[in-house]
Design a protein around this motif. Structure first.
Motif, PDB file in Angstrom:
ATOM      1  N   GLU B   3       0.016-110.196 -18.464  1.00  6.36           N
ATOM      2  CA  GLU B   3      -0.484-108.816 -18.654  1.00  6.36           C
ATOM      3  C   GLU B   3       0.362-107.959 -19.441  1.00  6.36           C
ATOM      4  O   GLU B   3       0.197-107.368 -20.417  1.00  6.36           O
ATOM      5  CB  GLU B   3      -0.429-108.427 -17.250  1.00  6.36           C
ATOM      6  N   GLN B   6      -0.119-108.916 -23.160  1.00  5.67           N
ATOM      7  CA  GLN B   6      -1.552-108.321 -23.553  1.00  5.67           C
ATOM      8  C   GLN B   6      -1.201-106.761 -23.667  1.00  5.67           C
ATOM      9  O   GLN B   6      -1.911-106.293 -24.832  1.00  5.67           O
ATOM     10  CB  GLN B   6      -2.434-108.707 -22.386  1.00  5.67           C
ATOM     11  N   THR B   7      -0.562-105.995 -22.930  1.00  8.59           N
ATOM     12  CA  THR B   7      -0.349-104.440 -23.014  1.00  8.59           C
ATOM     13  C   THR B   7       0.206-104.339 -24.270  1.00  8.59           C
ATOM     14  O   THR B   7      -0.103-103.773 -25.167  1.00  8.59           O
ATOM     15  CB  THR B   7       0.372-104.053 -21.831  1.00  8.59           C
ATOM     16  N   SER B  10      -1.776-105.182 -27.356  1.00  9.30           N
ATOM     17  CA  SER B  10      -2.871-104.418 -27.524  1.00  9.30           C
ATOM     18  C   SER B  10      -2.445-102.871 -28.196  1.00  9.30           C
ATOM     19  O   SER B  10      -3.041-102.193 -29.057  1.00  9.30           O
ATOM     20  CB  SER B  10      -3.712-104.043 -26.583  1.00  9.30           C
ATOM     21  N   VAL B  11      -1.343-102.420 -27.362  1.00  8.15           N
ATOM     22  CA  VAL B  11      -0.717-101.070 -27.861  1.00  8.15           C
ATOM     23  C   VAL B  11      -0.433-101.308 -29.194  1.00  8.15           C
ATOM     24  O   VAL B  11      -0.561-100.165 -30.064  1.00  8.15           O
ATOM     25  CB  VAL B  11       0.129-100.351 -26.896  1.00  8.15           C
ATOM     26  N   ILE B  14      -3.241-101.177 -31.619  1.00 11.05           N
ATOM     27  CA  ILE B  14      -3.909 -99.898 -32.066  1.00 11.05           C
ATOM     28  C   ILE B  14      -2.876 -99.216 -32.752  1.00 11.05           C
ATOM     29  O   ILE B  14      -3.675 -98.509 -33.820  1.00 11.05           O
ATOM     30  CB  ILE B  14      -4.096 -99.204 -30.406  1.00 11.05           C
ATOM     31  N   SER B  15      -1.741 -99.174 -32.548  1.00 16.40           N
ATOM     32  CA  SER B  15      -0.871 -98.480 -33.410  1.00 16.40           C
ATOM     33  C   SER B  15      -1.017 -98.948 -34.999  1.00 16.40           C
ATOM     34  O   SER B  15      -1.074 -97.985 -35.928  1.00 16.40           O
ATOM     35  CB  SER B  15       0.516 -98.178 -32.894  1.00 16.40           C
ATOM     36  N   LEU B  18      -4.152 -97.829 -36.502  1.00 15.96           N
ATOM     37  CA  LEU B  18      -4.043 -96.363 -36.925  1.00 15.96           C
ATOM     38  C   LEU B  18      -3.055 -96.285 -38.008  1.00 15.96           C
ATOM     39  O   LEU B  18      -3.341 -95.215 -38.839  1.00 15.96           O
ATOM     40  CB  LEU B  18      -3.589 -95.609 -35.417  1.00 15.96           C
ATOM     41  N   ILE B  21      -4.698 -96.922 -41.034  1.00 18.44           N
ATOM     42  CA  ILE B  21      -5.767 -95.998 -41.368  1.00 18.44           C
ATOM     43  C   ILE B  21      -5.154 -94.857 -42.186  1.00 18.44           C
ATOM     44  O   ILE B  21      -5.542 -94.259 -43.223  1.00 18.44           O
ATOM     45  CB  ILE B  21      -6.616 -95.420 -40.134  1.00 18.44           C
ATOM     46  N   ILE B  22      -4.026 -94.358 -41.489  1.00 18.47           N
ATOM     47  CA  ILE B  22      -3.226 -93.203 -42.161  1.00 18.47           C
ATOM     48  C   ILE B  22      -2.728 -93.663 -43.326  1.00 18.47           C
ATOM     49  O   ILE B  22      -2.887 -92.529 -44.473  1.00 18.47           O
ATOM     50  CB  ILE B  22      -2.416 -92.742 -41.036  1.00 18.47           C
ATOM     51  N   ALA B  25      -5.673 -93.729 -45.825  1.00 24.98           N
ATOM     52  CA  ALA B  25      -6.022 -92.343 -46.283  1.00 24.98           C
ATOM     53  C   ALA B  25      -5.108 -91.411 -46.968  1.00 24.98           C
ATOM     54  O   ALA B  25      -5.571 -90.561 -47.737  1.00 24.98           O
ATOM     55  CB  ALA B  25      -6.135 -91.539 -44.811  1.00 24.98           C
TER      56      ALA B  25
END
Lengths: 198, 368
Positions: B3, B6-7, B10-11, B14-15, B18, B21-22, B25
């Protein structure tokens, strides 16, 4: 109360009148107090908040349902939401500056200021707690933004009128602003009972 | 355990997404190509990457615009004049700019983004402040306790200043002194000599910096200075035809720079320079001043000794500098006064000048 079945239209109106972000939930107070001395800047900020709430509500809804829930990491949602909001605001600002410089002048420059506006995170969290669907979440975002915008404009208009008012020195500035906000919130209690979403 | 991993995974994922993408951009949206910034009508030009804030771009060029808030538009200090290429005034700037400043294109440099070529004007003072590592070219005794320190600036570097301004001199640890200090000294050389800086430094008993110059420094040593600073320089307002200059001790330095500058530019002023010393052994620069008198007929050097020694055979003026000024200066008509010396001497002289009708806005001084 079963929130997820409320009509999106009701949610929209309720988030303006009876569940106003500022006047009922007291969220987003810092920029509300700080940037409300001039009507023109207040509107700019209001527009920016509205835009960001709607966009981040939608994105966070998608992330919550497609990433957070399947991975069972709900307890990390605060961190993830904040990151998503910050990133979104950054990108919106850059895009605005590049493609619509005029719009950027009137509201884009407020975007960095509201990355951490509580109303924005608050709106996302309400939407999660109340199990809104995507359409509900978007309309809730629009309503919350408009409600915030309306409240800051009303306050700014009152403060502009009061510029030459003789105030006791201890009340001038933030003091009287809080009192005005309190009276405005009391007035908004009059709407309660029309709709209830919280 | 799974667990936790996995946490974290995944965090982090996600970062990462992001951040990616930034970054993309930023690369795409924030790419304004190379832009040219023109400072003070062509005095200096530099090319830099577009998309950054003017304040940061200038700092990267070692032009430091004062800023206390670090670019958040809350202190209002980083004002510069942007004559071309800035775009409309932002609401974040407006509260810090007066109507007149807005009309004359003042902007907060922390809010102005470089999107295309830009022309800006910044005050000379800010633009010209630089740091130099010079070498000691000359170190001569002018009197028993005053030295002339001539610093040669590094090859290819020049200093641009107004006669009368000062530089900061940084000492190195020497003898028992373990720290680096900096002190301000007026530039004694004229602005036309822009590859050298002359300083006139009197030994102050127990003074760290003056002790450094008098005892530790040798010809050929490296020395660090920065400047120019200060608002002591020739005003020459309208209707002014006479300059009263008063100095004591090493206060001669800025006056010397002013005099050379005036003589070189051929400005038409009647100039009287009252210089106070105790005895003849404290007097210096007489030859230089005599030369200036010959070149510039409207200039007169008036040295005065307050208590000449018996062996001095002094036939010039005697008495305190205040008495001498009182004796020669008749009125304030068309006159400006420039003073440099110790606070006690200056205050006494300013009192005398007031009694002659000098207004405060015609008296300029440099206290040390």
């Amino acid at each position: 109360m079963e929130f997820s079945t409320i009509s999106p239209i009701v949610i929209f109106f309720a988030s303006i009148a009876t569940s106003n972000m500022i006047l009922n939930n007291f969220l987003g107070m810092c920029s509300y107090i700080a940037i409300s001395s001039e009507y023109k800047t207040a509107t700019g900020l209001g527009k920016a908040v509205t835009l960001v709430i709607v966009v981040t509500n939608a994105i966070n809804w998608v992330i919550y349902h497609l990433v957070i829930v399947p991975l069972k990491i709900e307890y990390m949602q605060y961190i993830i939401f904040i990151m998503v909001i910050a990133a979104t605001v950054q990108i919106i600002e850059m895009a605005m500056d590049r493609f619509v410089p005029d719009l950027h002048v009137s509201l884009g420059i407020f975007l960095p200021l509201i990355t951490v506006n509580c109303a924005i995170l608050g709106s996302t969290l309400f939407m999660v707690i109340r199990h809104y669907g995507l359409l509900q979440a978007i309309l809730f975002g629009i309503g919350s933004g408009l409600g915030w915008w309306m409240a800051i404009c009303m306050l700014a208009a009152i403060r502009e009128r009061m510029q030459r008012a003789k105030l006791p020195p201890g009340l001038a500035g933030a003091g009287i602003t809080f009192i005005i906000t309190g009276i405005m919130a009391l007035a908004f209690v009059g709407f309660s009972g029309i709709f209830t979403i919280q | 355990m799974q667990e936790v991993l996995q946490t974290i995974g995944s965090v982090t994922g996600i970062s990462l997404v992001l951040a990616l993408i930034i970054t993309l951009a930023d690369k795409w949206l924030n790419d304004y190509g190379e832009v040219t910034v023109d400072i003070n009508k062509g005095e200096r030009k530099f090319k830099t990457e577009g998309g950054q804030m003017l304040l940061n771009a200038l700092a990267a060029q070692k032009i430091f615009i004062p800023s206390a808030c670090g670019g958040k538009a809350t202190c209002g200090l980083c004002k510069v004049q942007v004559t071309d290429g800035a775009g409309p005034l932002l609401p974040t700037e407006a509260p810090y700019l007066t109507a007149k400043e807005q009309e004359t294109h003042y902007r907060l440099s922390c809010q102005v983004k470089l999107k295309n070529d830009m022309a800006i004007l910044i005050p000379e003072e800010l633009f010209n402040i630089k740091e130099f590592i010079g070498t000691v070219e000359q170190l001569d005794n002018l009197t028993h306790d005053i030295k002339l320190l001539r610093i040669k600036l590094p090859e290819g570097e020049t200093i641009k200043f107004k006669a009368g301004q000062f530089v900061q001199l940084y000492t190195k640890p020497y003898g028992k002194i373990k720290e680096t200090v900096f002190r301000a000294y007026s530039i004694a050389s004229p602005p036309s000599d822009n590859t050298h800086v002359d300083l006139i430094i009197r030994l102050v008993p127990g003074g760290i910096a003056t002790g450094y110059v008098h005892e530790a420094l040798k010809v050929g040593d490296e020395i660090r200075i920065s400047g120019p600073y200060g608002d002591f320089f020739l005003r020459g307002d309208e209707g002014i035809n006479e300059l009263v200059m008063i100095a004591g001790g090493s206060g001669l330095a800025p006056i010397r720079s002013l005099l050379y500058d005036i003589a070189e530019k051929g400005l038409d002023y009647r100039i009287r320079f009252y210089f106070g010393a105790v005895a003849k052994r404290d007097l210096y620069a007489e030859e230089e001043m005599a030369k200036l008198e010959a070149e510039y007929p409207n200039f007169k050097f008036v040295p005065a000794l307050s208590s000449p020694a018996a062996e001095d055979e002094w036939d010039g003026d005697t008495g305190r500098i205040t008495e001498v000024v009182d004796r020669y200066v008749e009125n304030a008509d068309g006159k400006e006064a420039y003073l440099c010396g110790s606070p006690g001497m200056l205050d006494a002289c300013i009192k005398v000048l007031h009694s002659k009708g000098f207004k405060d806005d015609a008296i300029f001084y440099d206290k040390f």
